[in-house]
Scaffold this motif. Structure first.
Motif, mmCIF file in Angstrom:
data_model
loop_
_atom_site.group_PDB
_atom_site.id
_atom_site.type_symbol
_atom_site.label_atom_id
_atom_site.label_comp_id
_atom_site.label_asym_id
_atom_site.label_seq_id
_atom_site.Cartn_x
_atom_site.Cartn_y
_atom_site.Cartn_z
ATOM 1 N N UNK A 43 0.826 -1.209 0.000
ATOM 2 C CA UNK A 43 0.000 0.000 0.000
ATOM 3 C C UNK A 43 0.860 1.259 0.000
ATOM 4 N N UNK A 44 2.012 1.210 0.659
ATOM 5 C CA UNK A 44 2.930 2.358 0.613
ATOM 6 C C UNK A 44 3.427 2.580 -0.807
ATOM 7 N N UNK A 45 3.807 1.490 -1.483
ATOM 8 C CA UNK A 45 4.263 1.593 -2.869
ATOM 9 C C UNK A 45 3.162 2.174 -3.753
ATOM 10 N N UNK A 46 1.943 1.732 -3.528
ATOM 11 C CA UNK A 46 0.816 2.232 -4.334
ATOM 12 C C UNK A 46 0.625 3.731 -4.116
ATOM 13 N N UNK A 47 0.603 4.151 -2.860
ATOM 14 C CA UNK A 47 0.355 5.565 -2.566
ATOM 15 C C UNK A 47 1.508 6.453 -3.027
ATOM 16 N N UNK A 53 3.901 6.960 4.230
ATOM 17 C CA UNK A 53 4.095 7.832 3.071
ATOM 18 C C UNK A 53 4.230 9.292 3.501
ATOM 19 N N UNK A 54 3.476 9.679 4.521
ATOM 20 C CA UNK A 54 3.562 11.052 5.037
ATOM 21 C C UNK A 54 4.982 11.385 5.462
ATOM 22 N N UNK A 88 -4.668 -1.974 5.636
ATOM 23 C CA UNK A 88 -3.242 -1.679 5.487
ATOM 24 C C UNK A 88 -3.022 -0.300 4.878
ATOM 25 N N UNK A 89 -3.943 0.143 4.036
ATOM 26 C CA UNK A 89 -3.793 1.451 3.392
ATOM 27 C C UNK A 89 -3.744 2.584 4.418
ATOM 28 N N UNK A 90 -4.466 2.421 5.528
ATOM 29 C CA UNK A 90 -4.450 3.461 6.564
ATOM 30 C C UNK A 90 -3.088 3.531 7.240
ATOM 31 N N UNK A 91 -2.506 2.382 7.537
ATOM 32 C CA UNK A 91 -1.170 2.369 8.117
ATOM 33 C C UNK A 91 -0.142 2.917 7.154
#
Length: 268
Positions: free
Chosen positions: A22-26, A220-221, A212-215
């Motif tokens: 999800x980090x890679x996606x964002x 990413x921030x 997982x996207x929330x974590x």
């Protein structure tokens, strides 16, 4: 509206599932070039393909890379490839992690497997990537840690936990070591507990977790150059809080550096 990360290159370890994926996606959605790490070339390529097909990521900004963190030789090979192909690395997300197995397990390098995969491999990778991370101002490392580091102790005389093994204690030790490592002065680094998420590590924490996207959003921030960070800082999701006392103790940082250098066969 989140700021653009166009022109920035980020390596995310353990990017084939969970918070890493999800980090890679964002990151990709915000314009970054993302090095998508998997344990094998096939896993890294599959994750990249999934990001393109399912998440609509731009194929031109995704690069699959691979290394089995249970093999330090693999980590060295990965670092060499990244420095060669991406001499300017703007951020490294040390996310790859495993739950310690029920039975005590040593890698072929002689290290307890969770300690190596969760900490030693990232320690070695970060140090070998230092030239790329410091090639221009602003390079940073984000260690994805855990609140369980607060209940941990590093067994200095038996870091491989050969004499006394508990899977939870072994996992917690690896997370404390990763958090302590953020205070190493060689690169600017922070640690973040992304919260309890519905990932493969969920059984260590409980039965329910947030997406997982929330974590990943908290991770990413911290990769965003507009987010000011202080070396060694620890975040509980989006809030900076004090980590365990050991994580900012100078003596502990130096002792861990000496131990890690010995175990990975690397001289700083």
């Amino acid at each position: 509206m989140p700021s653009s990360l166009s022109g920035r290159t980020v390596l995310v370890t353990g990017a084939t599932s969970g918070i890493g994926y999800e980090s890679a996606r964002q990151l990709s959605e915000r314009g970054a070039t993302v090095l998508v790490h998997g344990r094998t070339p096939e896993e890294a390529r599959a994750a990249t393909d999934r990001l393109i097909a399912a998440a609509g990521a731009d194929a031109a900004r995704l690069r699959p890379v691979s290394a089995d963190f249970a093999r330090l030789e693999d980590v060295e090979r990965l670092a060499e490839a990244v420095v060669r192909d991406h001499p300017r690395l703007h951020a490294l997300v040390n996310n790859a992690a495993m739950a310690a197995p029920e039975r005590h397990t040593l890698t072929e390098d002689g290290n307890e497997i969770a300690f190596q995969v969760n900490f030693l491999a990232h320690y070695l990778l970060t140090n070998l990537l230092e030239p790329a991370l410091t090639s221009e101002p602003g390079g940073r490392v984000v260690n994805v840690s855990s609140s369980l580091h607060r209940a941990a102790a590093i067994q200095w005389n038996d870091p491989q936990r050969i004499r006394r093994y508990s899977r939870l204690a072994a996992y917690a030790q690896s997370q404390l070591a990763l958090t302590v490592f953020a205070a190493d002065p060689r690169v600017t680094a922070v640690s973040v507990d992304p919260g309890i998420c519905a990932t493969g590590l969920l059984p260590l924490y409980g039965h329910e977790g947030m997406p997982a996207a929330e974590g990943a959003a908290h991770v990413v921030h911290l990769c965003d150059p507009s987010t000011e960070i202080v070396n060694g800082a620890y975040y509980d999701r989006s809030t900076r809080v004090a980590p365990a006392a050991a994580a900012t103790d100078d003596r502990t940082v130096k002792r861990l550096t000496k131990l890690a250098d010995l175990l990975v066969g690397h001289t700083a």
